[in-house]
Design an enzyme around this catalytic site. Structure first.
Site, mmCIF file in Angstrom:
data_model
loop_
_atom_site.group_PDB
_atom_site.id
_atom_site.type_symbol
_atom_site.label_atom_id
_atom_site.label_comp_id
_atom_site.label_asym_id
_atom_site.label_seq_id
_atom_site.Cartn_x
_atom_site.Cartn_y
_atom_site.Cartn_z
ATOM 1 N N THR A 189 0.818 -1.209 0.000
ATOM 2 C CA THR A 189 0.000 0.000 0.000
ATOM 3 C C THR A 189 0.861 1.271 0.000
ATOM 4 O O THR A 189 0.533 2.223 -0.722
ATOM 5 C CB THR A 189 -0.995 -0.021 1.171
ATOM 6 O OG1 THR A 189 -1.820 -1.187 1.042
ATOM 7 C CG2 THR A 189 -1.873 1.219 1.186
ATOM 8 N N GLU B 68 0.951 9.799 -5.588
ATOM 9 C CA GLU B 68 1.564 11.117 -5.384
ATOM 10 C C GLU B 68 2.403 11.512 -6.591
ATOM 11 O O GLU B 68 2.370 12.664 -7.031
ATOM 12 C CB GLU B 68 2.411 11.130 -4.111
ATOM 13 C CG GLU B 68 1.557 11.100 -2.860
ATOM 14 C CD GLU B 68 2.155 11.894 -1.721
ATOM 15 O OE1 GLU B 68 2.644 13.015 -1.956
ATOM 16 O OE2 GLU B 68 2.132 11.385 -0.595
ATOM 17 N N HIS C 46 -7.077 0.626 -1.081
ATOM 18 C CA HIS C 46 -6.299 -0.365 -1.838
ATOM 19 C C HIS C 46 -7.067 -1.670 -1.727
ATOM 20 O O HIS C 46 -7.033 -2.344 -0.709
ATOM 21 C CB HIS C 46 -4.895 -0.472 -1.222
ATOM 22 C CG HIS C 46 -3.961 -1.346 -1.981
ATOM 23 N ND1 HIS C 46 -2.685 -1.610 -1.535
ATOM 24 C CD2 HIS C 46 -4.084 -2.024 -3.146
ATOM 25 C CE1 HIS C 46 -2.068 -2.404 -2.396
ATOM 26 N NE2 HIS C 46 -2.911 -2.679 -3.377
#
Length: 131
Positions: free
Chosen positions: A33, A41, A67
């Site tokens: 994750t 990002e 996720h």
């Protein structure tokens, strides 16, 4: 000029180095994750970088991430993002992450536009404040 609708993309191959087992976020040899968060990002900051002034950058301030599916070592995952709102220096994004089989994550992400030199100076000032 930053306007909603700017889109971005980033991809990565799942390797043993970015698994949950290697990154310490779990015990299994699947995409971690934290690696998904970093991919999101990267897609977001890169999507707007060319629209900023030369001395500006963006920093992530919030990430809401689901996720929802595992991806094994060897597969490539892709992230598509879109700038959905601009509020002065605050940027809002949505992101979708998928492998060759299914969507594996979805997120909203917030970034702020900063003056790179000033931001770095502020961070580094903590080093002298430690004494």
């Amino acid at each position: 000029m930053l306007t909603p609708g700017i889109k971005g993309h980033a991809a990565l191959r799942v390797t043993t180095e970015n698994t949950a087992l290697a990154m310490g976020s779990g015990e299994l040899p699947v995409l971690a994750t934290p690696a998904v968060a970093a991919l999101i990002e990267r897609a977001c900051w890169q999507s707007v970088a060319a629209e900023l002034e030369l001395d500006q950058g963006t920093v992530g301030t919030a990430l809401t991430l689901a996720h929802t599916a595992p991806t094994p070592v060897g597969m490539v995952v892709h992230c598509d993002c879109e700038l959905t709102a601009v509020e002065d220096r605050r940027l809002h994004f949505t992101a979708r992450v998928y492998d060759d089989v299914t969507e594996i994550a979805a997120a909203t992400h917030e970034r702020y536009i900063v003056d790179n030199e000033r931001f770095t100076r502020k961070a580094n000032s903590k080093l002298t404040a430690q004494s």
